[in-house]
Design an enzyme around this catalytic site. Structure first.
Site, PDB file in Angstrom:
ATOM      1  N   GLY A  58       7.665   5.067   9.664  1.00 12.09           N
ATOM      2  CA  GLY A  58       6.744   4.115   9.334  1.00 12.09           C
ATOM      3  C   GLY A  58       6.558   3.238  10.696  1.00 12.09           C
ATOM      4  O   GLY A  58       7.393   3.436  11.921  1.00 12.09           O
ATOM      5  N   ASP A 177       9.105  -4.729  -0.895  1.00 16.38           N
ATOM      6  CA  ASP A 177       8.475  -3.301  -0.776  1.00 16.38           C
ATOM      7  C   ASP A 177       8.315  -1.341  -1.884  1.00 16.38           C
ATOM      8  O   ASP A 177       8.353  -0.906  -0.995  1.00 16.38           O
ATOM      9  CB  ASP A 177       8.460  -3.058   0.967  1.00 16.38           C
ATOM     10  CG  ASP A 177       8.014  -2.264   1.617  1.00 16.38           C
ATOM     11  OD1 ASP A 177       6.441  -2.979   1.490  1.00 16.38           O
ATOM     12  OD2 ASP A 177       8.372  -1.640   2.209  1.00 16.38           O
TER      13      ASP A 177
END
Length: 378
Positions: A58, A177
């Protein structure tokens, strides 16, 4: 919350020998204590962080599969070397402090950490079926393997994990998230909510307005994206988008479409036309037998993404609706659903000072699209 001694050891300049948390730690799994590893031990476990062993990546970290000396297979999350800044330090502390104190079937288990030469590592149980984004959403061929029962179980499991964070923990936690790549799947495809780097602890029912909007575009609640106001209903919105995605198998944003580019828009249009069944993923086998339940899931998703935050259900209510154990949801035809919100323009995202505001309430706005992680730092 009592912080065990070895938790603090993670933040010393160097760690030469592995150690263990106090016996009252909640961080381990299968009865094992939380461990403080050395960097060399984790490097050996991952074969030097070999690229062949990388299982995820990520904007802020990479994840590698590894095997400890005791034979246990783990996932090692390596925070970016660029995150030696205060922002990276804060996120590491946030994730570690959060995971050390929670334990639930649908939350990932933290086994340990390491700090060496400015680098930060987190060690988790390895998830054999990777993440929902890689295993389910990557291709139509992979989606075909996800029969309806599996999609239903994953949806309900994620909802239960969030309900635990929101309503059972004190102080409660807002994840911030929720997205497919943060839903890990074990060998039985049990969903495990992961990545608490952006998590926010709430000690009362207040919401907050922050200059730092954290999350992923497309899953951000409209009021959070446009004003920075964060509440548990922000997570509810993100979960609603995820639920629509699991049922439909479609991307959150379709860049090839001139109109109705957003999945939320498409499902809302189908709802208004009384054609929600057309939004159920056609690759699901025996679709005719599960269509009614799938449509109910889509309606729950729409309830979660309503533009007015106060109208969205709490996660405990969402669990009841998904499991059909709520009396108010026995007949979904009688449930009123208002229009969803979405922000189609990044310029609508605003930055304001971080101040506490009144209890959870609504804020008008529109939702966002999903291209990359969004961090508006101070």
């Amino acid at each position: 919350m009592k912080i065990p001694r070895s938790f603090l050891a993670c933040f010393s300049p160097s760690v030469n020998e592995p150690s263990h948390l106090d016996d009252d730690s909640e961080g381990g799994s299968d009865g094992e204590a939380f461990r403080v590893f050395s960097g060399s031990e984790l490097e050996l476990a991952t074969r030097g962080f070999n690229s062949w062993d990388k299982v995820g990546e990520g904007g802020f970290a990479s994840v590698y599969k590894g095997q400890l000396r005791n034979g246990h297979v783990v996932a090692v999350k390596v925070l970016s070397i660029e995150l030696e800044s205060m922002r990276g330090e804060m996120e590491f502390v946030a994730e570690l402090a959060t995971l050390c104190r929670i334990k639930h079937e649908n939350l990932v288990s933290l086994r340990g950490c390491a700090v060496e030469e400015g680098r930060r590592y987190l060690v988790f149980d390895y998830m054999e079926n990777n993440s929902l984004s890689r295993t389910f959403l990557a291709t139509e061929e992979r989606r075909m393997k996800f029969r309806w029962e599996l999609r239903s179980n994953i949806s309900i499991g994620v909802a239960r994990g969030l309900a635990y964070l929101h309503d059972q923990l004190k102080p409660h936690i807002v994840h911030r998230d929720i997205k497919p790549s943060n839903i890990l799947l074990d060998h039985n495809f049990t969903p495990k909510l992961s990545d608490f780097g952006f998590a926010k602890l709430f000690r009362d029912d207040r919401s907050y307005v922050s200059t730092r909007v954290a999350g992923t575009l497309g899953y951000l609640a409209p009021e959070y994206a446009t004003t920075g106001k964060l509440t548990r209903k922000s997570d509810v919105y993100s979960f609603g988008v995820l639920l629509l995605q699991i049922v439909s198998g479609q991307a959150v944003v379709d860049a090839d479409q001139d109109t109705d580019r957003f999945l939320v828009e498409k499902v809302w249009a189908a709802y208004k036309a009384n054609e929600l069944v057309n939004m159920v993923d056609p690759v699901i086998t025996n679709l005719s037998l599960v269509a009614e339940e799938a449509v109910r899931f889509l309606k729950v998703g729409l309830l979660c993404v309503q533009e007015t935050a106060r109208l969205r259900p709490r996660m405990t209510e969402a669990v009841e609706m998904l499991t059909n154990s709520s009396s108010i949801i026995n007949d979904m035809e009688g449930v009123a659903i208002s229009k969803p919100g979405f922000v189609a323009d990044l310029r609508n995202i605003k930055i304001r000072q971080q101040i506490p505001v009144s209890p959870e309430s609504n804020s008008s706005g529109t939702n966002q699209s999903l291209w990359s992680s969004l961090i508006l730092a101070r």
